[in-house]
Write an enzyme that holds these catalytic residues in place. Sequence first.
Site, PDB file in Angstrom:
ATOM      1  N   ARG A  92       3.918   3.228  53.809  1.00  0.00           N
ATOM      2  CA  ARG A  92       4.487   2.914  52.955  1.00  0.00           C
ATOM      3  C   ARG A  92       5.582   2.411  53.716  1.00  0.00           C
ATOM      4  NH1 ARG A  92       5.838   8.581  50.691  1.00  0.00           N
ATOM      5  NH2 ARG A  92       8.753   7.208  50.364  1.00  0.00           N
ATOM      6  N   ARG A 106      17.247   7.150  54.584  1.00  0.00           N
ATOM      7  CA  ARG A 106      16.880   7.973  53.755  1.00  0.00           C
ATOM      8  C   ARG A 106      16.961   9.551  54.151  1.00  0.00           C
ATOM      9  NH1 ARG A 106      11.206   7.162  54.204  1.00  0.00           N
ATOM     10  NH2 ARG A 106      10.418   8.557  52.689  1.00  0.00           N
ATOM     11  N   ARG A 131       2.853   8.174  59.518  1.00  0.00           N
ATOM     12  CA  ARG A 131       2.545   8.512  57.886  1.00  0.00           C
ATOM     13  C   ARG A 131       1.669   7.401  57.487  1.00  0.00           C
ATOM     14  NH1 ARG A 131       5.301  10.965  52.848  1.00  0.00           N
ATOM     15  NH2 ARG A 131       6.911   9.321  53.719  1.00  0.00           N
ATOM     16  N   ARG A 170      17.135  15.571  43.180  1.00  0.00           N
ATOM     17  CA  ARG A 170      17.572  15.097  44.371  1.00  0.00           C
ATOM     18  C   ARG A 170      18.797  15.603  44.592  1.00  0.00           C
ATOM     19  NH1 ARG A 170      12.265  12.289  46.682  1.00  0.00           N
ATOM     20  NH2 ARG A 170      13.260  11.163  48.487  1.00  0.00           N
ATOM     21  N   LYS A 225       6.068  18.172  51.906  1.00  0.00           N
ATOM     22  CA  LYS A 225       6.136  18.475  50.250  1.00  0.00           C
ATOM     23  C   LYS A 225       4.469  18.348  49.869  1.00  0.00           C
ATOM     24  CE  LYS A 225       9.616  16.649  49.419  1.00  0.00           C
ATOM     25  NZ  LYS A 225      10.202  15.568  50.687  1.00  0.00           N
TER      26      LYS A 225
END
Length: 215
Positions: free
Chosen positions: A160, A171, A127, A88, A13
Amino acid sequence: MNVVLLGPPGAGKGTQAARIAGTFDLLHLSSGDILRAERKARTELGRKAQDYMDRGVLVPDDLILAMMMDHIARPEAAAGFLLDGFPRTLAQAEGLDQRLAARGARIEIVVNMVVDDAEVTRRLTGRWSCPTDGRIYHEMFSPPRKAGVCDDCGSALTRRKDDEPEVVGQRLKTYHAETKPLVAYYTSRGVLQSVDAGGSVEEVTASIERVCRRS
Ligand code: ADP
Ligand code: AMP
């Protein structure tokens, strides 16, 4: 044009929002980025949000709705915005629709980015991001020219904490239980457009652009 990018964590996203917002001149509003900025600035909201974020569960709806409506009400959002990571939950989506309707606005397109859990896990666990300009990298799929360093500003890249494998599992659970029902909600409102988000960054951008141009 007001657009929502919907999809699991790691769907791409943020990566796509940076590209699409430029093409269509939309204000990119990422709830995760806004929350991380609040934490960095040690605001009361940042303090309230941190424990939820570290555990990979959702920050309470009332806090998120107030925070995002503050940003949507800014003059820079008047010509159109692109929401990433918000809404969300069903309560957030309904709250957003009601508040937009009161301002004479609405969500015109919801892009549902479809990608499986195995792929998003690969994406999240590799990431890296730039703490200065927010640019997103992946150690295998979109590496920086020099390992660990942002191509654009030279800052040291960071990972992160919530991209650690144990938190990623939580998550994804949260996504399936609380966010996935939004697919049915936005389908019933006639604004949902699904795209295959499992391809390359360029392929996914082309699919999203097609959907936005058609609407
Ligand atoms: P989200 O904002 O949905 O959590 P990101 O845009 O941060 O997802 O992307 C998650 C990770 O996947 C990043 O490391 C990014 O570089 C990588 N990525 C994004 N899109 C793709 C893609 N189409 N193919 C491979 N990797 C991707
Ligand atoms: P993200 O950067 O979108 O992956 O979000 C990181 C974390 O911020 C999430 O795991 C949640 O704890 C919190 N968060 C971001 N957006 C929302 C939202 N719309 N509702 C509730 N919590 C959120």
